[in-house]
Design an enzyme around this catalytic site. Sequence first.
Site, short mmCIF file in Angstrom:
data_model
loop_
_atom_site.label_atom_id
_atom_site.label_comp_id
_atom_site.label_asym_id
_atom_site.label_seq_id
_atom_site.Cartn_x
_atom_site.Cartn_y
_atom_site.Cartn_z
N ASP A 271 0.86 -1.18 0.00
CA ASP A 271 0.00 0.00 0.00
C ASP A 271 0.90 1.23 0.00
O ASP A 271 2.12 1.13 -0.07
CB ASP A 271 -0.96 -0.03 1.20
CG ASP A 271 -2.27 0.70 0.91
OD1 ASP A 271 -2.25 1.66 0.11
OD2 ASP A 271 -3.31 0.33 1.49
N GLU A 458 -10.41 6.47 3.85
CA GLU A 458 -9.31 5.99 4.69
C GLU A 458 -9.38 6.59 6.10
O GLU A 458 -10.46 6.77 6.65
CB GLU A 458 -7.97 6.21 3.99
CG GLU A 458 -7.88 5.42 2.69
CD GLU A 458 -6.49 5.40 2.09
OE1 GLU A 458 -5.50 5.42 2.83
OE2 GLU A 458 -6.39 5.33 0.85
#
Length: 580
Positions: A271, A458
Amino acid sequence: MKISNDLQIEHKVDSILNLMTLEEKIGQMSQIRHFENSSDKNITQKFIGSVIHTQGPKPGEAALDWQNRFTELQNKALSTRLGIPLLIAVDAVHGQNTFDGATIFPHNIGLGATKNEKLVEQIAKITAIESQATGFNWVFSPCVAIPYNEKWGRVYEAFSESTMLTEKLTKASVRGHQGILSDVNTVMATAKHFIGDGATDFGVEGGETSLTNSEINERLLAPYKVAVKEKVGAVMASFNKVSNISMHKHKVLITDTLKVKMNFDGIVVSDWQGYSRFGKNDIIKAGVDMVMAVDGNLDFFQNGLKKGVKDSMVSISRIDDAVKRILRQKFRLGLFEKPFSDVNLVSKIGIKAHRSIAKQAVRESLVLLKNKNNILPLSKEIKKIVVVGEHANNTGLQSGGWTLNWQGTKENYKGATTILEGIKKQVKGNVVYDKDGKQNHFDADVAVIVVGETPYAEFFGDIGHESNQLKLTLTKEHQKYIKIYQEKGIKTVVVLVSGRPLVVTNQINESDAFVAAWLPGSEGDGVAEVLFGDYNFSGKLPHSWPKSVDDFKGKYGPNFWDNSIEPLYPFGYGLKYKTE
């Protein structure tokens, strides 16, 4: 004897690998953004294996401009000594959501409410077509997390708290995205985020997942097993920790479990800034194959890994394994023969047929929680209806995060319809719009009050995170919208636009009807079609619905696995209106 296609690919991979220098191998393991200052030069000089589109400058305005930019970069990769094509990736998590004018589907939480795997497969196919039409061959989707706490800012990216339902929809999504992988209208999918991202303590993005190994195996691994069985091309490592070990450097789970025990032969991708944030060369040793070397981290990653190999801290066999996995997927995608997107796909972006599927998903995702005195469906002959709330007339607000921008948008976007527009299509009488609940249309027969969350993504969506003022309840302003009309005796139908179940017990009690609409995406008029009886409600709760904020004092909220907290409504709840 005819050699199988898989064996042919392995021979080709080995042939290329035998020709590669260490620098070329590490280049294949590098992923950069297409708009970075030296991206063009780095592709040729540092042998980049993949580029991504993220928040930042767009490749152009029109879809063909996007294709042309990525064709330009692909040609640079093909001009290198070995001519290895690029993987070109995007976070297409509810349609090709980075392109204005694309079909934007309900987020996964809404698809979970449909429980319709055939529909999810169709949506993934369309996402693949519209992604390819804008130049991409790789998407970072689906998210197959199992959320345990509505405080987590990514609840809406996952299908459900139910492992079984998530398994079913994961299979459909991977199958839809990838199809016959070498076709020009399919893309490589990514199961994410491995593993435990939705099950962190207190719902903290990137926090600790304190489930035991047996609980992880029982509750969280199953969707990944399904994805691997469907030959998903990539798996993305997660920000969270397990057993106090960062998942990016968790060799037991990444290599021993995912790659060896589950026989995953695709790419494990990091990520954001995974190399610098989570352990440098340790993440490579743990099994990460490709690194998002973004924000100026390319040289840091490439030089660091090269030094690690020369110092014998990272084995060349580990590097070779990573590169084999990357090359394997490029061959499976057919990129060596067809490295460019098909220009003919541009005409399919946002077409009526795609929007029709999106609207079906909206209709099937709506969950009816209350219908007092059978107020729904509303009559199309109603004399006056007041529609209240900014979410009723804003396609950005109704679509949530990952819509045009990383954190979503608060503006309308191309080709989309609002809930208000849908209501106006349905009603023959007078429809008035009260954006902020101050116009006092107390002569209305019915008030449709649309409330909800503003977009987030997020950690910015974590309840309690210092970067926001988000709560598990409606804002005072939105609570007031409902109260104003309810106290005047106006029949009230509340539509909640949100990325997670919220604590709205009082508002449900105050309303005549209450609908969980999740984040419906570009086809807001699909909401109106159900409110006015063109279609009945069919959605069922993909999550247990909380009673109060006290439900979240512990690590988790009410969920499928924990019976200690009684929900207001259980997983699978959802009413229909009477049809007689």
